[in-house]
Design an enzyme around this catalytic site. Structure first.
Site, PDB file in Angstrom:
ATOM      1  N   ASP A 311       0.866  -1.167   0.000  1.00  0.00           N
ATOM      2  CA  ASP A 311       0.000   0.000   0.000  1.00  0.00           C
ATOM      3  C   ASP A 311       0.911   1.228   0.000  1.00  0.00           C
ATOM      4  O   ASP A 311       2.131   1.124   0.160  1.00  0.00           O
ATOM      5  CB  ASP A 311      -0.939  -0.010   1.216  1.00  0.00           C
ATOM      6  CG  ASP A 311      -2.224   0.780   0.962  1.00  0.00           C
ATOM      7  OD1 ASP A 311      -2.190   1.708   0.128  1.00  0.00           O
ATOM      8  OD2 ASP A 311      -3.244   0.485   1.603  1.00  0.00           O
ATOM      9  N   GLU A 517     -10.595   6.450   4.466  1.00  0.00           N
ATOM     10  CA  GLU A 517      -9.631   5.778   5.343  1.00  0.00           C
ATOM     11  C   GLU A 517      -9.788   6.209   6.811  1.00  0.00           C
ATOM     12  O   GLU A 517     -10.901   6.348   7.309  1.00  0.00           O
ATOM     13  CB  GLU A 517      -8.213   5.965   4.800  1.00  0.00           C
ATOM     14  CG  GLU A 517      -8.074   5.363   3.402  1.00  0.00           C
ATOM     15  CD  GLU A 517      -6.652   5.258   2.894  1.00  0.00           C
ATOM     16  OE1 GLU A 517      -5.753   4.861   3.646  1.00  0.00           O
ATOM     17  OE2 GLU A 517      -6.427   5.568   1.707  1.00  0.00           O
TER      18      GLU A 517
END
Length: 628
Positions: A311, A517
């Site tokens: 990521d 997020e």
């Protein structure tokens, strides 16, 4: 003695550098350039020409802002990406995107071996960073449809819109199984039930193309109208403690393999080209350093042969603070089985550390070769060597009428009717199109940014109507009612306004503001003010339907008794017309909850099948209406 050992060391380093470029075959005749050669031959041949430096360059993905001519050529970079909201210019056209991607591609093609880059972007509900793209409902709404065929068509449409901008790789789908709605990424998850998430992996052949008959589990991308997909985030991202983003998932093997892993079986079987590792940890071990699961399970047991990518700055986050003990982080990630680094807080340091670890034999050359082989396999398979430069031929696909119609269909099928006048003589929905005067209220009725949610144009999403092209719910209502019906819009009317308005009925659209997020992690899961007061002011005086625009179930129990009808619209995207289609009965409600709707946050986590299951609305609930 010292000089001879120094000489041996130097010779050793020279040998190491030379082993990788031992092939003396002239590059212009190299087999890797010949599309008629078998895939395995092309990969092996190209690798025989590569130096260690060139191999390591393939393992790095850079944010486009850092992909300068100097950096691309010096470090021989293998991949570039756009972070959330990273665009050539605001409101950029597809042509501007194509030109930017091609400009970067030409830098890669001008290097010694001419290995093309693969360019990636987050296209998680359509091509969501690009102005005028079709924004589909977020995954939480698509899970409601339980319609894999629909999701496959959305994959096909998204692939065309992404290719229209010259991009060949998307960081989607998210196949997380969100077990706690307090998680700020819950809207990126199709369901709390892994079986629904498994069904929805059908988006992968939509994005990449159907695997040829007889092939199973091999990365596959069917040419210039398709994109490489990315199953993410491996693994357990949806199971963290109290739903905290990138936190720790405490779970036994049965739970991990029974809840969070099944969709990866399907993704690999369907030929997904890449898998992204999760920021989160499993039982205290960072996933970016988890060799047992990345190499032992994903690569060896599931036989995944594509690219394992980190990521964003995921390797830098193995130790805290960001970038601490960097050499150890790089070593841990590569040893665990990572193939590609998504950016670095210090590119030079990353490349130097990786080179040093190989030269000191702390990382075997075989591990580097495994990574490069996987990266080249995807690039060759998708035809990047034959067609590295994009053209403008697909520009008309971006935000096309067909794609918007598909998104509108997805909106209709994603709506869940939770209440419809149980306490009244008859149901409120479908609403009559012919009325004297109706009220539309609420912060989310005329706000395209709120309707689309996070990961829209920017990372965190936006407020207002000028972010992109679309139809708000208010505009959709006005388009749908009889021309003689008067539509009055007041975002937050007081009680007097409602009482004196003589309205036939009201539509109240409220919900959550956009987030992405960790910014979306919530301990209270309440709807944004003035939502509750709007419900109170409107629904106390006139028949009302409340439409909730949110990325997850939110606290609704205190308001239910005052509401005549309640609709969960999730984050529908640009095509608000789909909401009006169903409210007014052109189509019936068909959606069933793919998540449990809790009563109070104290109950969380609470998922279907749990022993103390006492929801406001259970998993699978949804009232059905017939079209008019």
């Amino acid at each position: 003695m010292r000089s001879s050992s120094y000489l041996l060391q130097t010779l050793g380093l020279l040998l190491l550098c030379c082993t990788v470029a031992a092939n003396k075959e002239p590059l212009e005749n190299a087999k890797y350039k010949d599309p008629k050669e078998p895939l395995g031959v092309r990969i092996k041949n190209l690798m025989s020409h590569m130096t260690l430096e060139e191999k390591i360059g393939q393992m790095v993905q850079l944010e486009r802002a850092n992909a300068t001519t100097e950096v691309m050529k010096k470090y021989l970079i293998g991949s570039v990406f756009s972070g959330g909201g990273s665009v050539p210019t605001p409101y950029a056209s597809p042509e501007a995107w194509v030109n930017m991607v091609n400009e970067i591609q030409k830098k890669a093609l001008s290097t010694r071996l001419g290995i093309p880059i693969i360019y990636g972007i987050d296209a998680v509900h359509g091509h969501n960073t690009v102005y005028n793209a079709t924004i589909f409902p977020h995954n939480i709404g698509l899970g409601v449809t339980r319609d894999p065929g629909l999701v496959k068509r959305i994959g096909e449409a998204t692939a065309l819109e992404v290719r229209a901008t010259g991009i060949q790789y998307v960081f989607a789908p998210c196949i997380a199984v969100c077990r706690d709605p307090r998680w700020g990424r819950c809207y990126e998850s199709y369901s709390e039930d892994h079986k629904i998430v498994q069904q929805m992996t059908e988006i992968i052949p939509g994005l990449q193309g159907d695997l040829p008959t007889g092939q199973k589990g091999v990365p596959f991308v069917a040419g210039k109208t398709k994109v490489a997909a990315c199953a993410k985030h491996f693994v357990g991202d949806g199971g963290t403690l109290r739903g905290m983003n990138a936190n720790n998932t405490v779970i036994n093997t049965n739970g991990l393999l029974g809840i969070h892993m099944p969709a990866y079986y399907d993704a690999v079987k369907k030929g997904v080209a890449t898998v992204m590792v999760s920021y989160s940890s499993i039982n205290g071990l960072k996933m970016h350093a988890n060799k047992k699961l990345i190499t032992g399970f994903l690569k060896n047991k599931l036989k995944f042969r594509g690219i394992v990518i980190s990521d964003y700055l995921g390797v830098d986050q193995i130790n805290t603070p960001l970038g601490a003990n960097y050499s150890h982080s790089v070593y841990a990630a590569i040893t665990a089985g990572l193939d590609m680094f998504m950016d670095s807080s210090n590119l030079t340091k990353l490349i130097d550390e990786l080179t040093s670890l190989v030269k000191r034999k702390l990382i075997p050359m075989s591990r580097i070769d495994d990574a490069v082989k996987r990266i080249l396999r995807v690039k060759f398979t998708m035809g990047l060597f034959e067609n590295p430069i994009a053209d403008h031929s697909l520009a008309n696909q971006l935000g096309s009428k067909e794609h918007r119609e598909l998104a509108r269909e997805a909106v209709r099928k994603s709506l869940v009717l939770l209440k419809n006048g149980e306490n009244a003589d008859k149901p409120l929905l479908p609403l009559p199109k012919k009325a004297n005067k109706i009220l539309v209220a609420g912060t989310h009725a005329d706000n395209l940014g709120y309707q689309c949610g996070g990961w829209t144009i920017t990372w965190q999403g936006l407020n207002g109507n000028n972010l992109t092209i679309g139809t708000t719910i208010l505009a959709a209502v006005k388009n749908t009612v009889d021309p003689k019906t008067q539509v009055i819009y007041n975002q937050n009317p007081d009680t007097n306004f409602v009482k004196s308005g003589d309205f036939d009925y009201a539509i109240v659209v409220i919900g959550e503001k956009p987030y992405a997020e960790g910014s979306g992690d919530s301990t209270n899961l309440t709807i944004s003010e003035p939502g509750p007061s709007t419900i109170e002011n409107v629904c106390a005086s006139v028949k009302c339907v409340v439409v909730v625009v949110s990325g997850r179930p939110v606290v609704m129990q205190p308001y239910i008794s005052n509401i005549d009808a309640l609709v969960a619209a999730w984050l529908p995207g640009t095509e608000g017309q789909g909401v009006a289609d169903v409210l007014f009965g052109d189509y019936g409600f068909t959606g069933k909850l793919a998540r449990t709707w809790f009563k109070t946050v104290d109950q969380l986590p609470m998922n279907v099948g749990d022993p103390h299951y006492d929801p406001l609305y259970p998993f699978g609930f949804g009232l059905i209406t017939n079209p008019n």
